[in-house]
Design a protein around this motif. Structure first.
Motif, PDB file in Angstrom:
ATOM      1  N   PRO A  61      40.081  39.962  47.134  1.00  0.00           N
ATOM      2  CA  PRO A  61      39.760  40.626  45.874  1.00  0.00           C
ATOM      3  C   PRO A  61      38.335  40.293  45.459  1.00  0.00           C
ATOM      4  O   PRO A  61      37.894  39.172  45.608  1.00  0.00           O
ATOM      5  CB  PRO A  61      40.775  40.031  44.905  1.00  0.00           C
ATOM      6  CG  PRO A  61      41.307  38.809  45.566  1.00  0.00           C
ATOM      7  CD  PRO A  61      41.189  39.025  47.024  1.00  0.00           C
ATOM      8  N   THR A  62      37.639  41.252  44.974  1.00  0.00           N
ATOM      9  CA  THR A  62      36.248  41.004  44.638  1.00  0.00           C
ATOM     10  C   THR A  62      36.115  40.442  43.229  1.00  0.00           C
ATOM     11  O   THR A  62      36.901  40.763  42.344  1.00  0.00           O
ATOM     12  CB  THR A  62      35.425  42.297  44.769  1.00  0.00           C
ATOM     13  OG1 THR A  62      34.154  42.079  44.166  1.00  0.00           O
ATOM     14  CG2 THR A  62      36.095  43.457  44.069  1.00  0.00           C
ATOM     15  N   ALA A  63      35.120  39.580  43.085  1.00  0.00           N
ATOM     16  CA  ALA A  63      34.867  38.995  41.774  1.00  0.00           C
ATOM     17  C   ALA A  63      33.770  39.783  41.094  1.00  0.00           C
ATOM     18  O   ALA A  63      32.789  39.246  40.652  1.00  0.00           O
ATOM     19  CB  ALA A  63      34.433  37.545  41.942  1.00  0.00           C
ATOM     20  N   ASP A  64      33.919  41.056  41.068  1.00  0.00           N
ATOM     21  CA  ASP A  64      32.840  41.877  40.532  1.00  0.00           C
ATOM     22  C   ASP A  64      33.364  42.754  39.412  1.00  0.00           C
ATOM     23  O   ASP A  64      33.793  43.881  39.627  1.00  0.00           O
ATOM     24  CB  ASP A  64      32.260  42.737  41.662  1.00  0.00           C
ATOM     25  CG  ASP A  64      31.156  43.631  41.144  1.00  0.00           C
ATOM     26  OD1 ASP A  64      30.495  43.221  40.168  1.00  0.00           O
ATOM     27  OD2 ASP A  64      30.978  44.726  41.686  1.00  0.00           O
ATOM     28  N   PRO A  65      33.323  42.228  38.204  1.00  0.00           N
ATOM     29  CA  PRO A  65      33.895  42.980  37.093  1.00  0.00           C
ATOM     30  C   PRO A  65      33.141  44.269  36.814  1.00  0.00           C
ATOM     31  O   PRO A  65      33.656  45.162  36.171  1.00  0.00           O
ATOM     32  CB  PRO A  65      33.773  42.004  35.921  1.00  0.00           C
ATOM     33  CG  PRO A  65      32.696  41.053  36.296  1.00  0.00           C
ATOM     34  CD  PRO A  65      32.715  40.969  37.790  1.00  0.00           C
ATOM     35  N   GLN A  66      31.921  44.370  37.287  1.00  0.00           N
ATOM     36  CA  GLN A  66      31.149  45.569  36.993  1.00  0.00           C
ATOM     37  C   GLN A  66      31.316  46.643  38.052  1.00  0.00           C
ATOM     38  O   GLN A  66      30.690  47.701  37.972  1.00  0.00           O
ATOM     39  CB  GLN A  66      29.663  45.195  36.864  1.00  0.00           C
ATOM     40  CG  GLN A  66      29.424  44.230  35.719  1.00  0.00           C
ATOM     41  CD  GLN A  66      28.257  43.323  36.007  1.00  0.00           C
ATOM     42  OE1 GLN A  66      27.214  43.782  36.418  1.00  0.00           O
ATOM     43  NE2 GLN A  66      28.431  42.040  35.798  1.00  0.00           N
ATOM     44  N   THR A 118      30.206  46.863  41.055  1.00  0.00           N
ATOM     45  CA  THR A 118      28.992  47.244  41.782  1.00  0.00           C
ATOM     46  C   THR A 118      28.949  46.587  43.148  1.00  0.00           C
ATOM     47  O   THR A 118      27.899  46.300  43.669  1.00  0.00           O
ATOM     48  CB  THR A 118      27.730  46.811  41.009  1.00  0.00           C
ATOM     49  OG1 THR A 118      27.842  45.398  40.756  1.00  0.00           O
ATOM     50  CG2 THR A 118      27.591  47.556  39.724  1.00  0.00           C
ATOM     51  N   ALA A 119      30.127  46.311  43.695  1.00  0.00           N
ATOM     52  CA  ALA A 119      30.173  45.600  44.970  1.00  0.00           C
ATOM     53  C   ALA A 119      29.241  46.248  45.974  1.00  0.00           C
ATOM     54  O   ALA A 119      29.299  47.444  46.221  1.00  0.00           O
ATOM     55  CB  ALA A 119      31.593  45.584  45.518  1.00  0.00           C
ATOM     56  N   ALA A 120      28.371  45.440  46.505  1.00  0.00           N
ATOM     57  CA  ALA A 120      27.455  45.946  47.521  1.00  0.00           C
ATOM     58  C   ALA A 120      28.246  46.259  48.772  1.00  0.00           C
ATOM     59  O   ALA A 120      29.274  45.653  49.021  1.00  0.00           O
ATOM     60  CB  ALA A 120      26.394  44.896  47.824  1.00  0.00           C
TER      61      ALA A 120
END
Lengths: 309, 509
Positions: free
Chosen positions: B20-25, B27-29
């Motif tokens: 799971p990504t820790a990217d609340p925005q 904008t995962a690259a």
């Protein structure tokens, strides 16, 4: 804040566990030395330099900062090298909360984020309610909040208090990206760095960050290695990947590449992007641009060829 | 054993979709292709190897009497590097005679004058360190990083350290009137060619002896460069003589009647033969032989550093290390996480071109050694141990063996008892400190051991009880010219380094 206590600490923080695993300083430093001496050349170097630009939090944290200066900083963040459009924008601009507004105006519509430091940066020695209020105010404009961990409570051994405060700030900034600055230079050793890393991650940090840049020593590679190992173990224990930000004292591309190598060999390629890896710096960017220009043209440019922010 | 290596769950795969990504925005690259290090080969254009090397006798390069030569190759590519003289009996006798002549004046030279020559040798080694490191890597297959960062600095340190003793022998042995012995015959192995040469030559010369040294047949080149350095330093003729050749030359050398002392580093089998040859002859002997070191990891160890220590202990120099930590004893309570971490680390080892500055594990020294390793690993599989090997792409030419690890090892297995001298680790477990000591000492060797624990008292407790010449605590494979190195039981006798090592090269009143 007391209400936050329940549910803050997942069972993984129960001691003893990976949180309290000891660190051997000699070994950690030897490992860091290996990362620093990796020979990164040609294509790998170009890739790493590009990565470092994309992961930079271009920072200015001075009492003398003005909206004008912040605008210059933002221009540089958007187009680091005016001569070379292939150089990507940086990840974020990092400023004091009072300058988040002008920064946000300059960066509107761009991929560059606004990061604001908060909670009584850099010392954190302000009343708890002031910290929360500052963080909440900053979060109204900024995309990311760089808070300072409460070293006073940490060094007194009041770990629950430290975790509670981080969780409270996380709640106060309403879903904004939270970076927790450990200020490792004040913690007193690698064991404490490991413990603080775990505490911050367990309390909800999206990123853990080495330093404010206002204290020496700031970021060092051995400290980074210890934090990266904590991130790896935390992801293993909980499934949640936390980001890493090195900040303070990173001035040369070579140093920055050392951090990228450490991330690569400790966490792997999935961490080598601005979502999980940042470098906070001001003067670093120009050295990286100079190296990129050198890789492109084969010759070093004069330092005056790059704008000073 | 709690785990089989094939089923060890390494860290969760870090592919983008699985964590799971820790990217609340949001904008995962896009997933990066990874940080692929471009080859970073050490330059070799500054190295000038001759096509053919002669023997170094009496300060001059002399062709062997019967004109025989032997090819030395690069084990990473099997390409020939140079031809090296094969010393015959007449050559060796001549070399000993040259050393005897030189002894007459060298042994009477003031200590401070001998020190000056040793300092000069040390500085010349430092000046030519890049060249020596590259040749060490080319001829022996070791990674340039190790040759550059470990071997060569230690070579210079040993020369400097013993230069310091040359005029202070009376202080090293107060009231005992130390006197040099005479001509020392020295036979060294191929794993640390120049370092072993320095370990042998530096104390001998400091104490006023002269030497005839035989380098290993697969790695003679840095010794020949050292011969050039002796000439450059203006070292008096005959003080250092180098005779290259195979086992026959070594046997001939140690049997020479003119020797006052023999020093040998190498296999236990050859050491025993030498001891038989010299029995009753009055020639002094020191032997530094094989090992099967126990590397003990307690459950309170700093885990990440202990993993590095274990990797350093067994994969350093492809495991061609007599003090390699080849038996891992890990406390059962942490065996599973420790092995998971260790295997994950082994996966990340960079195996390949020894001259690449980013290579962690280089080439096996010779075809013969590769065959020995292969045979022993096959015996491990046959006897029922579980094999894990790093999934690395090995070059098609040259001699290569992947970093390997055995679990489910019984103390009776060959891989747990015999020295493999390759990148192969045997993993055993223990429950208590007492049991760890018993298992550690359950070997005919006794050269070195390692302990990892944060508890200082336990380090001392273990060090008291483990029968090993060197016990490293929370580190491994650390060397210092001031520290004595040597073994117990079938690992040999005599010490090298420090005043104890110096004592092997003097007679005392």
């Amino acid at each position: 804040m007391a209400a936050m206590t329940a549910g803050v600490a997942p069972p993984e923080v129960a001691l003893p566990g990976p949180a309290l695993r000891s660190v051997d300083g000699v070994g950690a430093e030897a490992r860091a030395q290996l990362f620093a001496s990796r020979s990164i050349k040609r294509g790998a170097k170009r890739w790493a330099l590009d990565l470092i630009v994309r992961c930079t939090d271009l920072t200015s944290l001075e009492g003398a900062d003005t909206p004008g200066r912040t605008a210059t900083l933002c221009a540089k963040a958007l187009r680091p090298d005016p001569v070379d459009p292939a150089v990507p924008p940086v990840a974020a601009v990092c400023v004091y909360p009072a300058l988040a507004e002008p920064a946000s105006r300059c960066l509107r519509g761009s991929p560059v984020k606004v990061a604001a430091v908060a909670t009584g940066f850099p010392s954190g020695q302000v009343p708890a309610e002031v910290k929360l209020a500052e963080a909440a105010a900053a979060a109204r404009v900024a995309d990311e909040i760089d808070m300072v961990m409460d070293r006073r409570a940490f060094l007194c051994g009041r770990y629950v208090e430290v975790a509670d405060e981080i969780a409270a700030v996380k709640a106060a900034i309403g879903g904004r990206h939270l970076k927790v600055i450990l200020e490792t230079g004040e913690l007193g050793g690698y064991d404490q760095v490991r413990r603080a890393s775990w505490l911050a991650m367990a309390a909800g940090a999206d990123f853990i960050k080495t330093s404010t840049g206002k204290i020496q020593p700031a970021a060092t590679l051995p400290v980074a290695v210890v934090m990266l190992e904590a991130i790896r173990d935390f992801a293993e224990a909980t499934g949640r990947p936390v980001g890493f930000k090195a900040a303070g004292g990173i001035r040369t591309a070579r140093q920055a590449i050392g951090y990228a190598v450490a991330v690569n060999e400790t966490l792997g390629g999935a961490w080598l992007n601005p979502v999980r890896f940042r470098i906070g710096a001001s003067s670093l960017l120009n050295d990286v641009l100079m190296q990129i220009a050198k890789e492109r043209s084969g010759a070093y440019q004069a330092p005056d060829d790059f704008s000073q922010t | 054993m709690p785990t089989r290596p094939q089923t060890i769950s390494a860290r969760p795969e870090r592919a983008a979709g699985q964590v799971p990504t820790a990217d609340p925005q949001g904008t995962a690259a896009p997933e990066s292709p990874g940080f692929v290090y471009a080859p970073a080969p050490e330059a070799t254009d500054h190295v000038r190897l001759r096509d053919r090397y002669a023997l170094f006798i009496g300060g001059r390069f002399e062709d062997p009497a019967d004109g025989r030569h032997r090819l030395t190759i690069n084990p990473a590519t099997e390409e020939p590097l140079a031809e090296v003289a094969e010393a015959g009996p007449a050559d060796i006798t001549r070399a000993v005679a040259a050393a005897q002549r030189a002894f007459l004046s060298w042994s009477r030279l003031a200590g401070a004058r001998r020190a000056r020559y040793l300092f000069r040798l040390a500085r010349l080694v430092q000046e030519r360190t890049r060249e020596l490191a590259v040749v060490e890597s080319l001829d022996g297959g070791k990674p340039i990083r190790e040759a550059r960062d470990v071997d060569l600095p230690l070579v210079a340190q040993h020369l400097f350290y013993h230069a310091g003793w040359a005029d202070k022998l009376e202080l090293a042995f107060p009231g005992a009137a130390p006197r040099p012995l005479g001509v020392c015959g020295q036979v060294i192995p191929w794993n640390f060619p120049l370092l072993m040469l320095a370990w042998k030559v530096a104390p001998a010369l400091a104490a006023g002896n002269t030497v005839v040294l035989k380098p290993a047949e697969t790695t003679p080149l840095t010794a020949m460069l050292f011969a050039e350095i002796c000439q450059q330093a203006g070292l008096p003729d005959g003080v250092v003589n180098l005779v290259t050749g195979g086992p026959e030359a070594g046997a001939r050398l140690v049997g020479e009647p003119g020797l006052a002392k023999v020093a040998f580093t190498g296999s236990t089998q050859v050491g025993q033969e030498i001891q038989r040859t010299l029995a009753g002859s009055g020639t002094r002997l020191t032997l530094e032989l094989g090992g099967k070191a126990a590397h003990v990891i307690f459950d309170d160890a700093p885990l990440d550093q202990a993993v590095e220590g274990v990797v350093d202990g067994i994969y350093f120099n492809q495991g061609h290390v007599c003090c390699a930590g080849s038996r891992l004893l890990v406390q059962e309570s942490i065996a599973e996480p420790f092995l998971a971490r260790l295997t994950e680390r082994i996966r990340r080892l960079r195996v390949g071109d020894p001259l690449d500055k980013n290579t962690d594990v280089g080439a096996i020294n010779s075809r013969a050694q590769l065959e020995r390793i292969t045979t022993l690993v096959a015996s491990g599989v046959e006897e029922g141990a579980q094999l894990f090997q790093a999934p690395c792409q090995l070059p098609t030419r040259g001699f290569w063996f992947p970093p390997s690890l055995f679990t489910e090892v019984a103390p009776s297995h060959r891989i747990a008892r015999e020295e493999i001298f390759g990148p192969v680790l045997a993993v055993l477990t223990f429950r208590t400190a007492q049991e760890a000591v018993e298992r550690a000492n359950n070997t005919r060797y006794g050269l070195s051991a390692g302990v990892w624990t944060t508890k200082g008292s336990r380090i001392l407790w273990m060090a008291d009880r483990m029968r090993a010449g060197v016990v490293w605590a929370n580190t491994y494979n650390r060397f210092d010219p001031a520290a004595a190195f040597g073994g117990f039981r079938e690992s040999g006798f005599g010490r090298e380094g420090g005043p104890a090592g110096l004592a092997a090269y003097v007679t005392l009143k």
